[in-house]
Design a protein around this motif. Structure first.
Motif, PDB file in Angstrom:
ATOM      1  N   ILE A  19      39.636  43.669  42.520  1.00  9.08           N
ATOM      2  CA  ILE A  19      40.873  44.329  42.926  1.00  9.08           C
ATOM      3  C   ILE A  19      41.997  43.310  42.771  1.00  9.08           C
ATOM      4  CG2 ILE A  19      42.057  45.506  44.814  1.00  9.08           C
ATOM      5  CD1 ILE A  19      39.178  45.941  46.011  1.00  9.08           C
ATOM      6  N   ASN A  21      45.971  42.781  42.831  1.00  7.16           N
ATOM      7  CA  ASN A  21      47.381  43.096  43.109  1.00  7.16           C
ATOM      8  C   ASN A  21      47.891  42.034  44.085  1.00  7.16           C
ATOM      9  OD1 ASN A  21      49.860  44.305  43.298  1.00  7.16           O
ATOM     10  ND2 ASN A  21      49.148  46.153  44.363  1.00  7.16           N
ATOM     11  N   ASN A  26      46.454  42.550  47.318  1.00  3.05           N
ATOM     12  CA  ASN A  26      45.499  43.439  46.650  1.00  3.05           C
ATOM     13  C   ASN A  26      45.494  44.851  47.221  1.00  3.05           C
ATOM     14  OD1 ASN A  26      44.775  41.340  44.946  1.00  3.05           O
ATOM     15  ND2 ASN A  26      43.106  40.671  46.266  1.00  3.05           N
ATOM     16  N   ALA A  27      46.639  45.312  47.689  1.00  2.00           N
ATOM     17  CA  ALA A  27      46.757  46.714  48.093  1.00  2.00           C
ATOM     18  C   ALA A  27      46.480  47.610  46.886  1.00  2.00           C
ATOM     19  CB  ALA A  27      48.153  46.994  48.646  1.00  2.00           C
ATOM     20  N   MET A  28      45.801  48.719  47.135  1.00  2.00           N
ATOM     21  CA  MET A  28      45.417  49.651  46.076  1.00  2.00           C
ATOM     22  C   MET A  28      46.527  50.652  45.827  1.00  2.00           C
ATOM     23  SD  MET A  28      42.144  49.276  44.910  1.00  2.00           S
ATOM     24  CE  MET A  28      41.518  50.930  44.565  1.00  2.00           C
ATOM     25  N   GLY A  56      38.012  40.868  45.690  1.00  2.00           N
ATOM     26  CA  GLY A  56      39.456  40.836  45.570  1.00  2.00           C
ATOM     27  C   GLY A  56      39.907  39.546  44.916  1.00  2.00           C
ATOM     28  N   CYS A  62      41.136  43.200  50.157  1.00  2.00           N
ATOM     29  CA  CYS A  62      42.097  44.286  49.937  1.00  2.00           C
ATOM     30  C   CYS A  62      42.779  44.605  51.253  1.00  2.00           C
ATOM     31  CB  CYS A  62      41.376  45.527  49.381  1.00  2.00           C
ATOM     32  SG  CYS A  62      42.435  46.980  49.191  1.00  2.00           S
ATOM     33  N   CYS A 104      40.439  42.549  54.877  1.00  2.00           N
ATOM     34  CA  CYS A 104      39.745  43.780  54.482  1.00  2.00           C
ATOM     35  C   CYS A 104      40.223  44.842  55.460  1.00  2.00           C
ATOM     36  CB  CYS A 104      38.229  43.573  54.550  1.00  2.00           C
ATOM     37  SG  CYS A 104      37.274  45.017  54.053  1.00  2.00           S
ATOM     38  N   GLY A 108      41.054  48.991  52.187  1.00  2.00           N
ATOM     39  CA  GLY A 108      40.088  47.966  51.808  1.00  2.00           C
ATOM     40  C   GLY A 108      38.772  48.156  52.539  1.00  2.00           C
TER      41      GLY A 108
END
Length: 239
Positions: A19, A21, A26-28, A56, A62, A104, A108
């Motif tokens: 993941i 970002n 690492n936000a989706m 991540g 995440c 997390c 996440g």
């Protein structure tokens, strides 16, 4: 401009989905949630893959869904992008290990809970935070969490929306293996290698039974090879 992406690599029987970002821990994004099922569907068709690791980038797993796209991600409850991604992970036909460091949180945790096993660094932090945002989690997401940690711990996580240290997450059952920060990657690699050496048919059957999915039939060839290898005191060859 790409604001986030899922990076898939493969090394022999081990596939790793990262993941990525880092600007948002690492936000989706909606695009990342939407891309995950298709990526896993294609990966499932590769017979060389025995284990999938989800991790991540940059020292954090995440931090959840990208809040600027929350409405698009959460739309339609159990038909949402996030639920489809969870389902794809939970139904992926090989074992899936979440390698967790840093945060997390929220989405996440949704991804981590949908994995088969969760290995975390001691400094990792866990939280399920919709109560801070006025978001109602889809029923399937809440039920999957409760099935993993039990109803009382699920309520504690959901009601408080607080962050918990990895040691507490271990006690809750949210984490399966807890390791010192510097040992996380090696521990996951060793675990993945051990699992990859086992019978794929047995692993798929176990995952299917425990996940209430269709169970593959017994394979006579794999059983014969396993018994022969045991008698001959050698490692089995499953190919």
């Amino acid at each position: 401009m790409v604001t986030g992406e899922l990076v898939l690599t493969q090394d022999g029987p081990l596939a790793t989905l990262v993941i990525t970002n880092p600007a948002k821990r690492n936000a989706m994004t909606a695009a990342m949630w939407g891309a995950l099922p298709g990526m896993l569907d294609a990966l499932a068709k590769d017979p060389a893959v025995r284990v999938l690791v989800v991790a991540g980038a940059g020292g954090t797993f995440c931090a959840g869904a990208d809040i600027t796209e929350a409405a698009a991600i959460a739309r339609s409850g159990d038909d949402s992008l996030a639920v489809a991604a969870e389902r794809a992970l939970a139904e992926f036909p090989r074992p899936v290990i979440a390698r967790i460091d840093g945060f997390c949180v929220g989405g996440g945790c949704q991804l981590a809970v949908a994995c088969d096993l969760r290995v975390a660094a001691e400094s990792a932090r866990f939280g399920i935070t919709p109560a801070k945002l006025g978001i109602v989690y889809p029923p399937s997401t809440t039920r999957r969490l409760a099935a993993l940690v039990g109803p009382s711990k699920a309520k504690l996580l959901l009601y408080t929306a607080e962050l918990f240290p990895a040691a507490e997450a271990l006690c809750m059952g949210l984490v399966d293996v807890l390791v010192p920060d510097g040992d996380l990657a090696a521990t996951v690699d060793d675990l993945a290698a051990t699992i990859a050496a086992r019978s794929e048919l047995t692993l798929r059957a176990a995952k299917a039974v425990l996940g209430d999915l269709p169970v593959p039939p017994q394979g006579e060839a794999e059983m014969a090879e396993g018994i022969a290898a045991f008698k001959e005191r050698r490692n089995p060859s499953w190919d």
